[in-house]
Design a protein around this motif. Structure first.
Motif, PDB file in Angstrom:
ATOM      1  N   GLU A 338       0.753  -1.054   0.084  1.00  0.00           N
ATOM      2  CA  GLU A 338      -0.019  -0.153  -0.026  1.00  0.00           C
ATOM      3  C   GLU A 338       1.016   1.211   0.085  1.00  0.00           C
ATOM      4  O   GLU A 338       0.355   2.326  -0.757  1.00  0.00           O
ATOM      5  CB  GLU A 338      -0.881   0.006   1.316  1.00  0.00           C
ATOM      6  CG  GLU A 338      -2.038  -1.216   1.128  1.00  0.00           C
ATOM      7  CD  GLU A 338      -2.732  -1.067   2.389  1.00  0.00           C
ATOM      8  OE1 GLU A 338      -2.599  -0.390   3.378  1.00  0.00           O
ATOM      9  OE2 GLU A 338      -3.722  -2.072   2.556  1.00  0.00           O
ATOM     10  N   ALA A 339       1.840   1.432   0.791  1.00  0.00           N
ATOM     11  CA  ALA A 339       2.753   2.334   0.871  1.00  0.00           C
ATOM     12  C   ALA A 339       3.575   2.548  -0.610  1.00  0.00           C
ATOM     13  O   ALA A 339       3.612   3.869  -1.116  1.00  0.00           O
ATOM     14  CB  ALA A 339       4.031   2.173   1.730  1.00  0.00           C
ATOM     15  N   LYS A 341       1.922   1.863  -3.503  1.00  0.00           N
ATOM     16  CA  LYS A 341       1.216   2.464  -4.553  1.00  0.00           C
ATOM     17  C   LYS A 341       1.282   4.059  -4.286  1.00  0.00           C
ATOM     18  O   LYS A 341       0.750   4.774  -4.886  1.00  0.00           O
ATOM     19  CB  LYS A 341      -0.102   1.687  -4.101  1.00  0.00           C
ATOM     20  CG  LYS A 341      -0.145   0.444  -4.790  1.00  0.00           C
ATOM     21  CD  LYS A 341      -1.338  -0.202  -4.420  1.00  0.00           C
ATOM     22  CE  LYS A 341      -1.355  -1.802  -4.912  1.00  0.00           C
ATOM     23  NZ  LYS A 341      -2.639  -2.430  -4.623  1.00  0.00           N
ATOM     24  N   ILE A 342       1.018   4.309  -2.859  1.00  0.00           N
ATOM     25  CA  ILE A 342       0.992   5.831  -2.688  1.00  0.00           C
ATOM     26  C   ILE A 342       2.251   6.506  -2.904  1.00  0.00           C
ATOM     27  O   ILE A 342       1.916   7.659  -3.747  1.00  0.00           O
ATOM     28  CB  ILE A 342       1.008   6.031  -1.113  1.00  0.00           C
ATOM     29  CG1 ILE A 342      -0.344   5.552  -0.321  1.00  0.00           C
ATOM     30  CG2 ILE A 342       0.951   7.633  -0.697  1.00  0.00           C
ATOM     31  CD1 ILE A 342      -0.564   5.645   1.080  1.00  0.00           C
ATOM     32  N   SER A 345       2.107   6.895  -7.030  1.00  0.00           N
ATOM     33  CA  SER A 345       1.087   7.770  -7.486  1.00  0.00           C
ATOM     34  C   SER A 345       1.456   9.098  -6.857  1.00  0.00           C
ATOM     35  O   SER A 345       0.735  10.135  -7.392  1.00  0.00           O
ATOM     36  CB  SER A 345      -0.248   7.475  -6.835  1.00  0.00           C
ATOM     37  OG  SER A 345      -0.279   7.455  -5.437  1.00  0.00           O
ATOM     38  N   HIS A 346       2.336   9.286  -6.156  1.00  0.00           N
ATOM     39  CA  HIS A 346       2.977  10.835  -5.658  1.00  0.00           C
ATOM     40  C   HIS A 346       4.652  10.887  -6.063  1.00  0.00           C
ATOM     41  O   HIS A 346       5.072  11.420  -5.036  1.00  0.00           O
ATOM     42  CB  HIS A 346       2.552  11.128  -4.476  1.00  0.00           C
ATOM     43  CG  HIS A 346       1.240  11.086  -4.065  1.00  0.00           C
ATOM     44  ND1 HIS A 346       0.390  10.019  -3.958  1.00  0.00           N
ATOM     45  CD2 HIS A 346       0.254  12.204  -4.216  1.00  0.00           C
ATOM     46  CE1 HIS A 346      -0.978  10.331  -3.664  1.00  0.00           C
ATOM     47  NE2 HIS A 346      -1.201  11.544  -3.760  1.00  0.00           N
ATOM     48  N   ILE A 358       4.835   9.506   4.611  1.00  0.00           N
ATOM     49  CA  ILE A 358       3.357   8.961   4.215  1.00  0.00           C
ATOM     50  C   ILE A 358       2.553   8.719   5.470  1.00  0.00           C
ATOM     51  O   ILE A 358       2.960   8.312   6.461  1.00  0.00           O
ATOM     52  CB  ILE A 358       3.395   7.823   3.141  1.00  0.00           C
ATOM     53  CG1 ILE A 358       4.374   6.665   3.869  1.00  0.00           C
ATOM     54  CG2 ILE A 358       4.150   8.178   1.982  1.00  0.00           C
ATOM     55  CD1 ILE A 358       4.117   5.455   3.100  1.00  0.00           C
ATOM     56  N   ASP A 360      -1.393   6.952   6.549  1.00  0.00           N
ATOM     57  CA  ASP A 360      -2.758   6.114   6.527  1.00  0.00           C
ATOM     58  C   ASP A 360      -3.257   5.645   8.085  1.00  0.00           C
ATOM     59  O   ASP A 360      -2.522   4.918   8.807  1.00  0.00           O
ATOM     60  CB  ASP A 360      -2.391   4.832   5.877  1.00  0.00           C
ATOM     61  CG  ASP A 360      -3.546   4.089   5.420  1.00  0.00           C
ATOM     62  OD1 ASP A 360      -4.385   3.802   6.351  1.00  0.00           O
ATOM     63  OD2 ASP A 360      -4.090   4.135   4.222  1.00  0.00           O
TER      64      ASP A 360
END
Length: 586
Positions: A338-339, A341-342, A345-346, A358, A360
Motif C-alpha cells: 500500500e505504501a 502504491k502511494i 502515485s505521488h 506517508i 494512513d
C-alpha cells in the motif's frame, strides 16, 4: 541496482601503517588494509581485534551516576523493597529486562517485571504502569531502553514514593528526568569511553557495577547472559565495535554452545539448531520473532520466554510468538504494498533530495517501523511512516539512509511534535493530524538543505581489489577473525577485475533470475564459484567469454567436515558499457 562502487581510500599516514602491518601477513596483504580501515594501527591492536577479551571492557564506574545507581539498588535489597524491572517492548528492551531480572534473581526475589503494551500504553514509561507499581508496593523501578525523556512520568512516580533508575542509550534532551540515577553514555557530561551501547548493554554494565560493588569476583552468572546482549546488539543495529564487539563475540559463543532455554526454543523454531549462528541469523530470524510479540500482542511474552527455565513452557511461548511473526509478515507485506502504491502515485514528492513522509489511519502501529526501513532501502530516502493512534495522534517511525542524521532532522520540527526520540538512524514520533502537512514541508526543507547527493545514491563501499590467487587458506583464516560483522564493522567487499566465465556458469532459480558462476581471473588459474542474485540480464554477455569486473563478499559454506568458498556477487561491471553495468568505480 548499485550505481556506484565506492572505493574506500586510505590517507598517506594510513598507507604507511598498512605497509608496516603487511609484513605480518606476507601471504595475504589485503588483511592489513582491512585492519587499517577498521582503525587498527599496530600489531598489538590487531591481536586485540582478532581475539577480543572480556577483560578489555571498561570499568562500569566510569559511567556517570553508576555509583548512585548501585547504591540505590543495594539500599533496596537491604531494605527488602519491591523492585520493578521495566523495559521497552522491542528486542533491545525485552532482552534488557530479562538480563537484569535473571541476574538479580541470583540474590533477590522481591521483584516483578513489566513491559508496556504498544497499543494501550505506547512507547516508554506510562502513567498506567506507575499506578500499577504503586498499587503493589513497588519502591524502585529500574527502567531499561527508555525513560530518558520521561520527565513528567518520573515526577509523577516521585509523588507516589517511587524512585527510578534510568538505563537508556537514546539521545537525551538538555532537561533530564528527576531519577535517582541515569545511566546513559550519551549524556553530554558522561566520560564513559564507549558511547554506542545497546539498551541491554547498559543493563549489563549496571549489573557489572552491582557485582563489583558487592565484591562478586565470579562473573560466570553475568557472563552467561551475554547471549541476550548479542541478540540486542544485532537486532537494535548498534555499531559492532568496542565493547559491543566484545559482548557480541562472547554472546555468539554462548548462543552457539549453550543458549538460555527460551533462546534455544526460538533457535529450534527457526530451523537453526544445527547451524553456526551469525549476526545475520539474529537480525533476520531470531530478532523478528522476539520483536513480533511486542509488535502484535505484548512484549511481556518475550520476557517470559527469555527468563523461563522450563523447556516445555518455552516451547509453548515460542509457538505463540512464531504465530505472531507470521501475522506480522503478512501485515508487513500488505502495508508495504500500500505504501509503494502511494509513493508511485505521488512520485513528485520524492524528486531530487526529498524524503518520504506517508500517512494512513488504518495501518498497524506495530509494523510501521519495518515498513519505514523497507522504504528507505528501496528508494534511498529518509522515510517517515505514520498511522493513527488511539490517543488521537498520528504516531510513526522514521528510518534514515547511510550517513544522514534523521534524529537532527526530526528534532528541527520538534515544535510540531508531541513526542519524539531515538538515534541518528531511527526515530519514533507522534504529532497531531493537523500538523502532518507542515511537518512534511519542514522536514523536506531540512533534508534538502542538509543531505548529500551521495547519501541518496545507490552505492556500495569496496574495501580493496583482490586477485583470486589471494583467496588462500591464510586469507580465509584471518577473514574469519573479523567476525562478527555489522554496523561499523561490515563484511568486507572486494573487487576482482577482468574475470571470465570458465565455461560452466549457468542460470538458476525458479524464475531463472540468478547466475551460478564458475569464474577465472586474468592472473591465475584458480576457478572460483559464485552466486549473483537477480542478475540474469548479464548472462548473455558473460557467455561470450568477454572480461568483466565483479564486486563481492567471500562466503564459506560448511558441509560437515569440509568447507567451500563461494563469492556472493553484489555487482557486475561490463567493460565499455557503463549503462549496462551495475556501477562504475569511483
Amino acid at each position: 541496482m548499485i550505481s556506484k562502487w565506492n572505493y574506500l581510500p586510505l590517507t598517506s599516514e594510513e598507507r604507511k601503517i598498512e605497509a608496516q602491518l603487511e609484513t605480518r601477513f606476507p601471504k595475504c596483504p589485503a588483511i592489513a588494509r582491512l585492519l587499517v580501515q577498521r582503525g587498527v594501527k599496530t600489531w598489538d591492536q590487531a591481536q586485540d581485534f582478532f581475539y577480543p577479551q572480556l577483560s578489555q571492557m571498561h570499568d562500569p564506574f566510569l559511567m556517570r551516576d553508576m555509583d548512585k545507581a548501585v547504591n540505590r539498588l543495594n539500599k533496596a535489597l537491604g531494605a527488602k523493597e519491591k523492585i520493578m524491572i521495566y523495559g521497552d517492548y522491542d528486542v533491545d528492551g525485552t532482552t534488557a529486562v530479562a538480563l537484569v531480572y535473571r541476574y538479580l534473581q541470583n540474590f533477590y526475589s522481591n521483584m516483578v517485571y513489566y513491559v508496556p503494551t504498544r497499543d494501550d500504553e505506547g512507547y516508554g514509561i506510562s502513567i498506567q504502569s506507575i499506578d500499577y507499581a504503586a498499587s503493589i508496593g513497588v519502591k524502585l523501578i529500574i527502567v531499561l531502553d527508555c525513560g530518558i525523556k520521561a520527565i513528567g512520568e518520573i515526577s509523577y512516580a516521585k509523588s507516589k514514593g517511587i524512585d527510578f533508575i534510568v538505563c537508556d542509550h537514546h539521545v537525551p534532551d538538555d532537561e533530564l528526568p528527576p531519577a535517582v540515577a541515569i545511566l546513559n553514555p550519551k549524556l553530554k557530561d558522561d566520560k564513559y569511553p564507549f558511547k554506542e551501547l545497546s539498551g541491554c548493554g547498559v543493563g549489563f554494565k549496571f549489573m557489572q557495577g552491582f557485582a563489583k560493588s558487592n565484591g562478586i569476583t565470579n562473573f560466570y552468572d553475568l557472563e552467561s547472559l551475554l547471549d541476550l546482549c548479542v541478540v540486542s546488539i544485532a537486532a537494535d543495529i548498534v555499531p559492532i565495535v568496542g565493547e559491543n564487539r566484545i559482548m557480541a563475540c562472547y554472546g555468539l559463543k554462548r548462543l552457539n554452545s549453550n543458549p538460555n532455554v527460551g533462546l534455544r526454543s526460538i533457535i529450534k523454531l527457526c530451523g537453526l539448531s544445527n547451524k553456526e549462528l551469525t549476526i545475520s541469523d539474529i537480525i533476520f530470524k531470531i530478532g523478528p520473532r522476539i520483536n513480533a510479540s511486542g509488535r502484535m500482542e505484548s512484549g511481556t511474552e518475550s520476557v517470559e520466554l527469555l527468563v523461563t527455565k522450563d523447556s516445555a513452557a518455552a516451547y509453548e511461548i515460542s509457538k505463540r510468538i512464531d504465530k505472531y511473526n507470521k501475522d506480522r509478515k503478512e501485515l508487513d507485506r500488505q502495508i508495504t504494498e500500500e505504501a509503494n502504491k502511494i509513493i508511485e502515485s505521488h512520485k513528485n514528492q520524492i524528486k531530487g533530495k526529498k524524503p518520504i513522509v506517508i500517512y494512513d489511519r488504518n495501518w498497524h502501529k506495530g509494523i510501521i517501523g519495518i515498513v519505514a526501513s523497507r522504504l528507505a532501502e528501496l528508494y534511498f530516502r529518509p522515510s517517515v511512516v505514520l498511522t493513527y493512534d488511539d490517543n488521537g495522534l498520528a504516531t510513526g517511525s522514521s528510518r534514515s539512509v547511510r550517513g544522514f542524521n534523521i534524529y537532527a532532522a526530526i528534532k528541527s520540527t520538534r515544535d510540531l511534535l508531541e513526542t519524539f526520540g531515538g538515534h541518528t538512524n531511527a526515530v519514533g514520533l507522534s504529532l497531531k493530524e493537523e500538523n502532518i502537512d507542515e511537518f512534511r514541508r519542514r522536514l523536506t526543507d531540512y533534508v534538502e538543505k542538509h543531505i548529500e547527493t551521495d547519501q541518496i545514491t545507490p552505492q556500495i563501499d569496496v574495501d580493496c581489489e583482490l586477485g583470486f590467487e589471494e583467496i588462500n587458506n591464510d586469507f580465509l583464516k584471518y577473514l574469519r577473525l573479523f567476525n562478527p560483522f555489522g554496523p561499523d564493522n561490515p563484511k568486507p567487499v572486494f573487487v576482482t577485475k577482468n574475470v571470465y566465465d570458465f565455461g560452466t556458469s549457468k542460470i538458476v532459480g525458479k524464475k531463472m533470475e540468478h547466475i551460478k558462476f564458475e569464474l577465472v581471473d586474468s592472473k591465475s588459474e584458480e576457478i572460483m564459484n559464485g552466486i549473483a542474485f537477480n542478475m540474469a540480464t548479464y548472462f548473455d554477455y558473460i557467455k561470450q567469454h568477454k572480461p568483466f569486473d565483479i564486486c563481492y563478499t567471500v562466503e564459506e559454506n560448511k558441509h560437515r567436515n569440509s568447507s567451500s568458498v563461494q563469492l556472493q556477487i553484489k555487482g557486475i561491471r561490463i567493460h565499455g558499457d557503463q549503462a549496462a553495468g551495475d556501477g562504475h568505480a569511483s
